[in-house]
Design an enzyme around this catalytic site. Structure first.
Site, short mmCIF file in Angstrom:
data_model
loop_
_atom_site.label_atom_id
_atom_site.label_comp_id
_atom_site.label_asym_id
_atom_site.label_seq_id
_atom_site.Cartn_x
_atom_site.Cartn_y
_atom_site.Cartn_z
N ASP A 267 0.87 -1.17 0.00
CA ASP A 267 0.00 0.00 0.00
C ASP A 267 0.91 1.24 0.00
O ASP A 267 2.14 1.13 0.10
CB ASP A 267 -0.97 -0.02 1.19
CG ASP A 267 -2.23 0.80 0.92
OD1 ASP A 267 -2.18 1.67 0.03
OD2 ASP A 267 -3.25 0.60 1.59
C1 NOJ Z 1 -4.17 3.79 0.21
C2 NOJ Z 1 -5.32 2.86 0.33
O1 NOJ Z 1 -5.26 2.14 1.55
C3 NOJ Z 1 -5.42 1.83 -0.80
O2 NOJ Z 1 -6.64 1.16 -0.69
C4 NOJ Z 1 -5.27 2.50 -2.13
O3 NOJ Z 1 -5.41 1.56 -3.17
C5 NOJ Z 1 -3.92 3.20 -2.18
N1 NOJ Z 1 -3.85 4.20 -1.13
C6 NOJ Z 1 -3.62 3.83 -3.52
O4 NOJ Z 1 -4.34 4.98 -3.70
#
Ligand code: NOJ
Length: 718
Positions: A267
């Protein structure tokens, strides 16, 4: 995914330098909130040209992706194409209802239609990969990300995850990935993110092996079986070990036990965050821990690319692990057809919501709504009502997309409830003359019937949008009280991203329709249900608490030694609150309609089955008769639950193992048939090596129209 590209992958790996290999593991954000300077645009372009970049997120539009792709394909040494990713969670241009709403439809076709429309709009705009579906089972309504999930049940989450993966990717063997209207999917967040303590985002999760395997992992396994191309690591710790460096969940379960051959992406800055977690000492340590635990691609932070070569030289990571990670990424690029067709056809881009896509979003919105209360049949509204007041702070809102709307969320407004009621009503529709309660009351008093549109602004749910109190915000309860005091019949329309505590005013409102955040066609979908053009048939995918103090309250809880017994309400030494009625305000699976249904108790085709038979693939057939006993055509969701009465691990009091949404005309009757096999009757133990067991004993099989179903038959497993 099929391993049909091994020769090409091998050949390419053989030509890559170590730096180029680590480059493939890097994903940067083209735009975005990464501190001063915004995105990593300049870094992205330089890395693309140098052949030191695998993937880019937060870019869309074929002219942008093509320009960047040209730098990688035409200017870098090996010309390996970039993989473009984006959060397309419930729509790219055409916003569908939030995922929690879609779960309320109890209809996988709703999720699949969202995914298909999204895939087409996304891929034609140059993006190959969506960070969806999210499948975090959660018991936490305070957690804003409940809006992105399918609620509190692993089975429902799994069914919808599978539908989405199919809609995004096509067939499970990956053969659809290269087509112009499909994208690669990403199962997230791996794993147990929904268990964040206190519902506080990014917070600690301490979870037993059995709960990990019985509650959190099943949707991921189902998504894998549906061929999901990638998995995203979760921000939380899992029993003390951050998910981004968790060898047990990534290496052991995902890759070894399940044989996942796609890749795991971190993430956003998740690798870097291993330092803040107090798990890694510094950047190189974070890179080592993540890679060795099974993480393959790093999003935004650059620890693997920065320190990989020195770690390799020091023997702290192995070349074989690096090659494996690179191969996983290249395999997807081949499957997507990027080596043959790296560029998107700029003239073929879908440039906005088509009529057909809007229609699908409208259908999805209406099918996702849950009728919570309908006294004196205040709903459906009669189209002939001569004067309808539409009041409330969200009545005229054109931002009903909900959290994580795609690029369409800012470009295309939602249809407002007020406009749609105006379109649908034959009589006059009145709106308040001003924003105050007094003006709303005056409008209601001038009308025959009123619709009160309240709820949460989209920014109140989603990532980093946690609330400690989950009632209606900003004086909305006072508005409802004032409308109730007029004595006019009215219905409340709730537009929100999570379960709310609504017990304080519920009984003052003759009608309550839970409409969630319905997306671009919000108003139309709401009006369809208000006027009964579409029969409400959704069910709650999550329990609605009476009060935050009783959270977590969820239907699939484990039995205690001293359960509360409704028949003996004054018992002292039982599991209950002194100051709160037992159980949720509305249970999982609950929802009314404009007609009534009767279901008969379940019928089993056999009363006994042996463990050996189940292990050989036998199933018990369960039939449930359902009849529309009312005067209108309507939908009912027949639900099947099991309860293992005594087991070596205390079992949930109910577990959903089947559901079917049926539409019946008045007086019509049908039989719904379910099959219960080993997968439904057994459970995972606490063995970290992964043991699934079907134990002999009694299993009560419940059927009905909510998780409170009481009719059951007993199946004996011998
Ligand atoms: C943080 C989020 O937790 C995740 O779900 C998302 O895909 C990513 N950022 C990318 O934007």
């Amino acid at each position: 995914m099929r391993r049909t590209y091994e020769d090409q992958v091998e050949a390419l790996l053989g030509r890559m330098t170590t730096a180029e290999k680590f480059g493939q593991l890097q994903q940067l954000t083209w735009t975005g909130d990464t501190g001063p300077g915004g995105g990593q645009t300049a870094l992205t372009e330089a890395a693309a040209r140098a052949g030191l970049l695998g993937s880019v997120l937060n870019i869309h539009g074929a002219e942008h992706t093509n320009a960047l792709q040209r730098m990688a394909v035409e200017e870098s040494r090996l010309g390996i194409p970039l993989l473009f990713g984006l959060d397309v969670i419930h729509g790219f241009w055409t916003t569908f209802p939030i995922p929690l709403a879609q779960a309320a439809s109890f209809d996988p076709a709703v999720a699949e239609s969202d995914a298909e429309v999204s895939a087409r709009e996304t891929r034609t705009n140059g993006v190959h990969w969506t960070f969806s579906p999210m499948m975090d089972v959660t018991h936490e309504p305070r957690w804003g990300r409940i809006a992105e999930s399918s609620g509190e049940d692993p089975y429902l989450n799994a069914v919808l995850a599978v539908a989405r993966v199919r809609g995004y990717q096509g067939p499970a063997d990956g053969s659809g990935l290269a087509s112009k209207d499909r994208v690669a999917a990403c199962a997230k967040h791996f794993v147990a993110y929904g268990g964040a303590e206190g519902g506080r985002d990014y917070n600690t999760v301490d979870v037993s092996e059995q709960r990990l395997r019985n509650l959190y992992l099943p949707p991921f396994k189902a998504a894998l079986d549906a061929g999901v191309a990638t998995v995203m690591a979760a921000f939380n710790t899992v029993s003390g070990v951050p998910a981004h460096a968790n060898a047990h969940t990534m290496n052991r379960i995902l890759k070894e036990e399940w044989g996942f051959d796609g890749f795991v992406v971190s993430d956003y800055t998740g690798v870097e965050e291993l330092i803040a977690h107090g798990f890694a000492e510094d950047g190189p340590d974070a890179a080592r821990l993540a890679l060795n635990a099974g993480l393959d691609m790093e999003m935004v932070s650059t620890r693997l690319a920065d320190h990989g070569e020195e770690l390799l030289a020091a023997g702290r990571v192995e070349m074989s692990r690096l090659d494996d990670a690179v191969a996983r990424i290249l395999r997807l690029k081949f499957a997507l057809g990027l080596f043959d067709r790296p560029y998107a056809d700029e003239s073929a881009a879908v440039t906005g919501p088509t009529d057909e896509a809007r229609e699908a979003a409208r259908t999805a919105g209406a099918r996702s709504m849950v009728l919570l209360r309908n006294e004196d049949a205040v709903l459906p509204l009669s189209p002939a009502a001569s004067r309808i007041a539409v009041v409330g702070p969200l009545a005229d809102s054109a931002d009903l997309h909900g959290t994580w709307a795609g690029p369409g969320g800012t470009r295309f407004p939602s249809v407002t409830v007020l406009d749609a009621v105006r379109e649908a009503a034959a009589g006059t529709v009145v709106a308040p003359a001003g924003p105050g309660v007094a003006e709303a009351v005056a409008a209601v008093e001038s009308a025959e019937v009123a619709v009160v549109v309240v709820g949460e602004e989209p920014a109140l749910s989603g990532e980093a949008a946690v609330r400690s109190a989950i009632g209606l915000p900003d004086g909305q309860e006072e508005l409802i009280a004032a409308v109730a005091a007029t004595g006019r019949p009215f219905a409340v329309v709730l537009l929100n991203g999570r379960p709310l505590t609504i017990g304080g005013w519920l009984e003052s409102a003759p009608g309550v329709l839970e409409a969630w955040h319905p997306g671009i066609e919000a108003g139309h979908a709401v009006a369809d249900v208000l006027f009964g053009t579409v029969a409400p048939g959704g069910k709650l995918p999550v329990s609605f608490p009476r009060d935050v103090g009783q959270i977590p309250v969820y239907y699939n809880r484990e039995s205690t030694g001293r359960p509360y017994r409704p028949a003996v309400p004054d018992e002292k030494y039982v599991s209950k609150y002194l100051d709160l009625e037992d159980g949720p305000l509305f249970p999982f699976g609950f929802g009314l309609g404009y007609t009534t249904f009767a279901t008969d108790g379940p019928r089993l085709d056999r009363e006994e089955v042996t463990v050996a038979e189940l292990e050989r693939g036998a199933a018990v057939e369960v039939s449930v008769d359902v009849e529309n006993t009312g005067a209108r055509t309507g939908d009912e969701v027949v639900q099947l639950y099991v309860h293992d009465v005594a087991a070596s691990i205390a079992q949930p009091v109910r577990r959903l193992r089947g559901f079917a949404r049926v539409t019946l005309e008045p007086g019509a009757r049908t039989t719904v048939t379910f099959r219960l096999g080993a997968e439904d009757l057994g459970f995972w133990t606490n063995d970290p090596a992964g043991t699934f067991t079907v134990e002999p004993g009694r299993i009560d099989v419940y059927a009905g129209t909510s998780s409170a179903a009481s009719a059951y038959r007993t199946l004996t497993v011998r």
